[in-house]
Motif scaffolding. Structure first.
Motif, PDB file in Angstrom:
ATOM      1  N   ALA A 177       0.826  -1.203   0.000  1.00  0.00           N
ATOM      2  CA  ALA A 177       0.000   0.000   0.000  1.00  0.00           C
ATOM      3  C   ALA A 177       0.858   1.250   0.000  1.00  0.00           C
ATOM      4  O   ALA A 177       0.550   2.235  -0.681  1.00  0.00           O
ATOM      5  N   GLY A 178       1.959   1.221   0.764  1.00  0.00           N
ATOM      6  CA  GLY A 178       2.867   2.364   0.779  1.00  0.00           C
ATOM      7  C   GLY A 178       3.462   2.635  -0.585  1.00  0.00           C
ATOM      8  O   GLY A 178       3.561   3.796  -1.015  1.00  0.00           O
ATOM      9  N   ARG A 179       3.828   1.576  -1.290  1.00  0.00           N
ATOM     10  CA  ARG A 179       4.381   1.769  -2.647  1.00  0.00           C
ATOM     11  C   ARG A 179       3.304   2.293  -3.598  1.00  0.00           C
ATOM     12  O   ARG A 179       3.590   3.110  -4.482  1.00  0.00           O
ATOM     13  N   GLY A 185      -1.292   5.651  -6.653  1.00  0.00           N
ATOM     14  CA  GLY A 185      -2.291   4.605  -6.901  1.00  0.00           C
ATOM     15  C   GLY A 185      -3.190   4.418  -5.691  1.00  0.00           C
ATOM     16  O   GLY A 185      -3.095   3.416  -4.962  1.00  0.00           O
ATOM     17  N   TRP A 186      -4.094   5.357  -5.474  1.00  0.00           N
ATOM     18  CA  TRP A 186      -4.920   5.331  -4.269  1.00  0.00           C
ATOM     19  C   TRP A 186      -5.899   4.159  -4.264  1.00  0.00           C
ATOM     20  O   TRP A 186      -6.183   3.581  -3.208  1.00  0.00           O
ATOM     21  N   SER A 191      -7.263  -1.177  -1.659  1.00  0.00           N
ATOM     22  CA  SER A 191      -7.422  -2.639  -1.659  1.00  0.00           C
ATOM     23  C   SER A 191      -6.395  -3.308  -0.755  1.00  0.00           C
ATOM     24  O   SER A 191      -6.733  -4.205   0.035  1.00  0.00           O
ATOM     25  N   PHE A 192      -5.127  -2.880  -0.872  1.00  0.00           N
ATOM     26  CA  PHE A 192      -4.077  -3.473  -0.044  1.00  0.00           C
ATOM     27  C   PHE A 192      -4.350  -3.235   1.444  1.00  0.00           C
ATOM     28  O   PHE A 192      -4.240  -4.156   2.258  1.00  0.00           O
ATOM     29  N   LEU A 193      -4.701  -1.992   1.815  1.00  0.00           N
ATOM     30  CA  LEU A 193      -4.892  -1.663   3.217  1.00  0.00           C
ATOM     31  C   LEU A 193      -6.123  -2.347   3.810  1.00  0.00           C
ATOM     32  O   LEU A 193      -6.105  -2.789   4.960  1.00  0.00           O
ATOM     33  N   ASP A 215      -8.470   6.660   5.204  1.00  0.00           N
ATOM     34  CA  ASP A 215      -7.828   7.823   4.589  1.00  0.00           C
ATOM     35  C   ASP A 215      -7.580   7.583   3.105  1.00  0.00           C
ATOM     36  O   ASP A 215      -7.815   8.470   2.268  1.00  0.00           O
ATOM     37  N   ALA A 216      -7.111   6.373   2.755  1.00  0.00           N
ATOM     38  CA  ALA A 216      -6.867   6.059   1.352  1.00  0.00           C
ATOM     39  C   ALA A 216      -8.154   6.099   0.545  1.00  0.00           C
ATOM     40  O   ALA A 216      -8.182   6.592  -0.596  1.00  0.00           O
ATOM     41  N   ARG A 217      -9.231   5.607   1.125  1.00  0.00           N
ATOM     42  CA  ARG A 217     -10.514   5.619   0.414  1.00  0.00           C
ATOM     43  C   ARG A 217     -11.025   7.051   0.254  1.00  0.00           C
ATOM     44  O   ARG A 217     -11.648   7.379  -0.752  1.00  0.00           O
TER      45      ARG A 217
END
Length: 267
Positions: A177-179, A185-186, A191-193, A215-217
């Motif tokens: 997710a960090g990468r 690539g939010w 999805s990863f998080l 936060d990513a969503r």
């Protein structure tokens, strides 16, 4: 072509549901041969895509076991990397000649890229498999990843193969997710998080990852999904800094939901 003449009701239904789609005209006759008593009332107007997908599933069911296993591995690998699929097949002890029946049936080819007859053929294979079969396919794919540049793919396949909670896989997904965030690539980060949170055994770490997913969503523009993740984060034990983050994110989501609306009445 069908084995025998179609009943006129079936023929009319095929023409109506195909709606000019050439693939549908080819596939629907394979899926429906003749009506049964009460067929019209019972079927209704089912989705064309679901009908075609069901037809593909029935055709795959006729193939040998190893061919179906190979097709499932191919369906579980979204990048279409044929070399990875072949390595995964070797991990699963599937012989190379297992592709033959699928190729002869015109359902799947493994050349430079994985090529299913149609996206619905791919989804039919995946949906028709059991959870255990899907996990085995993803595990074979994860073990077949040899390039560290594809570490994100390995993490995702390991996650799909996981049973129960698994901190090692959750941490891999968090790194992926960090990468993803670093390259903007939010959606991938979401999805990863989210999957990382689902696999996390420690309640505090699970809550913090849920907050990261929220936060990513939010960054991806998925406000409703962000609220759901924020609720999951708030239900867990959060430290003071993360509590402040959660409050800020909640305020941002509230502002985003009311912006553009009429101001509240003061009297």
């Amino acid at each position: 072509m069908t084995a025998r003449p179609l009943d006129h009701r079936v023929r009319s239904r095929i023409v109506a549901e195909a709606r000019g789609n050439p693939l549908a005209l080819l596939e629907l006759p394979r899926e429906v041969d003749a009506p049964e008593p009460g067929w019209e009332a019972r079927e209704g107007r089912s989705a064309l895509a679901a009908r075609i997908e069901r037809g593909f599933a029935r055709r795959f069911e006729l193939l040998p076991g190893d061919t179906r296993r190979l097709a499932l591995i191919a369906a579980a690998e979204p990048s279409g990397d044929a070399a990875l699929v072949w390595r995964a097949a070797a991990e699963a002890e599937i012989a190379a000649d297992a592709i033959g029946p699928a190729q002869e049936a015109g359902l799947l080819e493994l050349g430079a890229q994985v090529r299913f007859r149609h996206p619905l053929a791919r989804s039919a294979v995946y949906r028709d498999a059991t959870a255990q079969e899907r996990r085995a396919a993803h595990l074979a794919l994860a073990e077949a990843v040899v390039d560290e540049a594809d570490a994100d793919d390995r993490a995702w396949h390991r996650a799909e193969a996981a049973v129960g909670l698994d901190e090692e896989v959750a941490a891999e997904l968090e790194a992926s997710a960090g990468r993803a965030r670093a390259r903007g690539g939010w959606s991938a980060a979401c999805s990863f998080l989210t999957r990382s949170m689902e696999l996390t055994p420690d309640p505090a770490l699970r809550a913090r990852r849920a907050l990261d997913a929220a936060d990513a969503r939010m960054q991806a523009g998925a406000a409703d999904a962000a609220r759901a993740m924020l609720a999951a984060a708030s239900a867990g034990p959060l430290g003071e800094p993360d509590q402040a983050r959660a409050q800020l994110l909640g305020a941002r989501l509230s502002f985003a939901s009311t912006r553009g609306g009429r101001p509240p009445r003061c009297c």
